[in-house]
Design a protein around this motif. Sequence first.
Motif, mmCIF file in Angstrom:
data_model
loop_
_atom_site.group_PDB
_atom_site.id
_atom_site.type_symbol
_atom_site.label_atom_id
_atom_site.label_comp_id
_atom_site.label_asym_id
_atom_site.label_seq_id
_atom_site.Cartn_x
_atom_site.Cartn_y
_atom_site.Cartn_z
ATOM 1 N N MET A 189 -12.947 -17.413 15.965
ATOM 2 C CA MET A 189 -12.658 -16.181 15.229
ATOM 3 C C MET A 189 -11.311 -15.600 15.658
ATOM 4 S SD MET A 189 -12.535 -12.636 15.558
ATOM 5 C CE MET A 189 -13.490 -12.316 17.034
ATOM 6 N N LEU A 190 -11.029 -15.630 16.970
ATOM 7 C CA LEU A 190 -9.764 -15.096 17.478
ATOM 8 C C LEU A 190 -8.570 -15.867 16.914
ATOM 9 C CD1 LEU A 190 -10.705 -14.493 21.236
ATOM 10 C CD2 LEU A 190 -10.290 -12.744 19.499
ATOM 11 N N VAL A 191 -8.706 -17.178 16.862
ATOM 12 C CA VAL A 191 -7.604 -18.005 16.345
ATOM 13 C C VAL A 191 -7.340 -17.695 14.881
ATOM 14 C CG1 VAL A 191 -6.881 -20.362 15.796
ATOM 15 C CG2 VAL A 191 -7.941 -19.855 18.008
ATOM 16 N N GLU A 192 -8.407 -17.556 14.098
ATOM 17 C CA GLU A 192 -8.256 -17.353 12.655
ATOM 18 C C GLU A 192 -7.842 -15.932 12.287
ATOM 19 O OE1 GLU A 192 -11.843 -18.549 10.804
ATOM 20 O OE2 GLU A 192 -11.671 -20.659 11.355
ATOM 21 N N SER A 193 -8.395 -14.936 12.979
ATOM 22 C CA SER A 193 -8.177 -13.561 12.528
ATOM 23 C C SER A 193 -7.340 -12.694 13.462
ATOM 24 C CB SER A 193 -9.525 -12.863 12.300
ATOM 25 O OG SER A 193 -10.258 -12.805 13.519
ATOM 26 N N TYR A 194 -7.119 -13.148 14.686
ATOM 27 C CA TYR A 194 -6.360 -12.307 15.618
ATOM 28 C C TYR A 194 -5.014 -12.929 15.986
ATOM 29 C CZ TYR A 194 -5.176 -9.360 19.616
ATOM 30 O OH TYR A 194 -4.528 -8.500 20.474
ATOM 31 N N PHE A 195 -5.033 -14.124 16.517
ATOM 32 C CA PHE A 195 -3.790 -14.738 16.971
ATOM 33 C C PHE A 195 -2.929 -15.254 15.825
ATOM 34 C CE2 PHE A 195 -6.322 -15.289 20.943
ATOM 35 C CZ PHE A 195 -5.489 -14.548 21.782
ATOM 36 N N GLU B 214 -4.432 -23.806 38.829
ATOM 37 C CA GLU B 214 -3.431 -24.860 38.620
ATOM 38 C C GLU B 214 -3.327 -25.277 37.158
ATOM 39 O OE1 GLU B 214 -7.376 -26.761 39.210
ATOM 40 O OE2 GLU B 214 -6.250 -25.160 40.218
ATOM 41 N N ARG B 215 -4.350 -24.975 36.364
ATOM 42 C CA ARG B 215 -4.327 -25.342 34.948
ATOM 43 C C ARG B 215 -3.618 -24.305 34.082
ATOM 44 N NH1 ARG B 215 -10.436 -27.717 33.719
ATOM 45 N NH2 ARG B 215 -10.403 -29.397 35.286
ATOM 46 N N TYR B 216 -3.447 -23.130 34.582
ATOM 47 C CA TYR B 216 -2.842 -22.043 33.813
ATOM 48 C C TYR B 216 -1.346 -21.951 34.105
ATOM 49 C CZ TYR B 216 -7.562 -20.328 32.772
ATOM 50 O OH TYR B 216 -8.864 -20.188 32.336
ATOM 51 N N GLN B 217 -0.578 -21.866 33.056
ATOM 52 C CA GLN B 217 0.871 -21.751 33.202
ATOM 53 C C GLN B 217 1.341 -20.372 32.764
ATOM 54 O OE1 GLN B 217 3.122 -24.959 31.404
ATOM 55 N NE2 GLN B 217 1.452 -26.439 31.750
ATOM 56 N N LEU B 218 2.109 -19.730 33.606
ATOM 57 C CA LEU B 218 2.646 -18.413 33.295
ATOM 58 C C LEU B 218 3.596 -18.519 32.095
ATOM 59 C CD1 LEU B 218 2.862 -15.423 34.221
ATOM 60 C CD2 LEU B 218 4.861 -16.107 35.584
ATOM 61 N N GLY B 219 3.413 -17.637 31.116
ATOM 62 C CA GLY B 219 4.244 -17.649 29.919
ATOM 63 C C GLY B 219 3.677 -18.505 28.811
ATOM 64 N N LYS B 220 2.761 -19.421 29.169
ATOM 65 C CA LYS B 220 2.105 -20.266 28.167
ATOM 66 C C LYS B 220 0.659 -19.837 27.960
ATOM 67 C CE LYS B 220 0.862 -25.066 27.125
ATOM 68 N NZ LYS B 220 0.937 -26.493 27.571
ATOM 69 N N HIS B 221 -0.064 -19.676 29.058
ATOM 70 C CA HIS B 221 -1.469 -19.283 28.978
ATOM 71 C C HIS B 221 -1.686 -17.798 29.258
ATOM 72 C CE1 HIS B 221 -1.717 -23.690 29.936
ATOM 73 N NE2 HIS B 221 -2.546 -23.635 28.900
ATOM 74 N N TYR B 222 -0.764 -17.200 29.972
ATOM 75 C CA TYR B 222 -0.928 -15.787 30.317
ATOM 76 C C TYR B 222 0.400 -15.156 30.716
ATOM 77 C CZ TYR B 222 -0.482 -17.042 35.265
ATOM 78 O OH TYR B 222 0.000 -17.486 36.477
ATOM 79 N N ILE C 22 -2.687 -6.104 20.607
ATOM 80 C CA ILE C 22 -1.752 -5.964 21.718
ATOM 81 C C ILE C 22 -0.724 -7.075 21.616
ATOM 82 C CG2 ILE C 22 -1.471 -5.964 24.232
ATOM 83 C CD1 ILE C 22 -4.360 -5.072 24.465
ATOM 84 N N GLU C 23 0.536 -6.722 21.739
ATOM 85 C CA GLU C 23 1.597 -7.714 21.652
ATOM 86 C C GLU C 23 2.474 -7.670 22.895
ATOM 87 O OE1 GLU C 23 3.829 -7.305 18.077
ATOM 88 O OE2 GLU C 23 2.260 -8.185 16.817
ATOM 89 N N HIS C 24 2.921 -8.839 23.293
ATOM 90 C CA HIS C 24 3.855 -8.948 24.419
ATOM 91 C C HIS C 24 4.704 -10.190 24.199
ATOM 92 C CE1 HIS C 24 5.465 -8.438 28.439
ATOM 93 N NE2 HIS C 24 5.248 -9.737 28.653
ATOM 94 N N GLY C 25 5.997 -10.017 24.317
ATOM 95 C CA GLY C 25 6.887 -11.152 24.085
ATOM 96 C C GLY C 25 6.810 -11.670 22.672
ATOM 97 N N ASN C 26 6.640 -10.742 21.711
ATOM 98 C CA ASN C 26 6.581 -11.086 20.278
ATOM 99 C C ASN C 26 5.399 -11.982 19.918
ATOM 100 O OD1 ASN C 26 8.935 -9.633 19.597
ATOM 101 N ND2 ASN C 26 10.223 -11.341 20.317
ATOM 102 N N GLN C 27 4.327 -11.899 20.672
ATOM 103 C CA GLN C 27 3.106 -12.625 20.329
ATOM 104 C C GLN C 27 1.887 -11.810 20.727
ATOM 105 O OE1 GLN C 27 2.002 -16.116 22.812
ATOM 106 N NE2 GLN C 27 3.935 -15.749 23.904
ATOM 107 N N ARG C 28 0.802 -12.073 20.056
ATOM 108 C CA ARG C 28 -0.420 -11.334 20.329
ATOM 109 C C ARG C 28 -1.111 -11.873 21.584
ATOM 110 N NH1 ARG C 28 -3.502 -9.608 14.718
ATOM 111 N NH2 ARG C 28 -1.750 -8.445 13.837
ATOM 112 N N VAL C 29 -1.643 -10.926 22.349
ATOM 113 C CA VAL C 29 -2.331 -11.269 23.592
ATOM 114 C C VAL C 29 -3.594 -10.428 23.710
ATOM 115 C CG1 VAL C 29 -0.255 -11.998 24.841
ATOM 116 C CG2 VAL C 29 -0.918 -9.577 24.825
#
Length: 251
Positions: free
Chosen positions: A99-105, A39-47, A6-13
């Motif tokens: 695994m997600l970092v290496e093979s998905y993102f 408060e730790r999550y930033q829109l556009g950065k984390h989600y 799944i991609e959104h904003g030219n990046q995988r999510v």
Amino acid sequence: MDLTVIEHGNQRVLMTQQLAEGYETESQVITNNFNRNKERYQLGKHYFLLEGEELAAFKTTTQIDLPLKLNKLYLWTDKGTLLHAKSLNTDKAWEVYDMLVESYFQPKQPLRLTPNELILSLAQANVVFEKRLDSIEASQEKVSKAIDTLSKSNPDHWQAVMKHQIGRIVASTGMAETKVRGFLYRDLEQETNCNLSARVTKLQERLKKAGVTYRKAMATTKLDAIAHEKKLRLAFEVIVSRYVAKYCDGF
């Protein structure tokens, strides 16, 4: 773990459901962790949060079936999945995150070159290969020279060469080896003004002091004594060569 990309904003999510299945937990747990640590999550950065027309457009392009009444959709980035792994803090969550970092993102992209770029790349690789080959050949030549030098200065090797030459003289003249050696040693003593018997005695003493067995030390010969002195070796080589040239039709 087989994931639909799944991609959104030219990046995988990833959607919440996908993340929950991967981390082996419930979607509600993911949601609860998010709400407790908003408060730790930033829109556009984390989600990303899709609603209204943006969500409707997403539904038409994604290959995943979404509930028709869905009016809000969270999409998690790689940094967002990291925060969720920290919240869960389970071995499975960390394993899946890696695994997600290496093979998905961050999937490895195939190298795509134009014909000209490919030719240039091959040419550069060939130059590097030739330089390395030259370096290897040069190293091998240095090693060969070192071995050759070592062999020439090694008393045992030198004696083997001399014994071979003496054997040729014996075979050509028909004289006994002891007689041939007698002539060679006599000439060496006359030309260098040395006493080979005295040299042998001194060498025997040095060997015994060095820990060599008595029997082995006493077996020392005049040729051994010559082999341990560079000046005598060179002079003896000339004398032996002279005999070979006289009796063996040259070298």
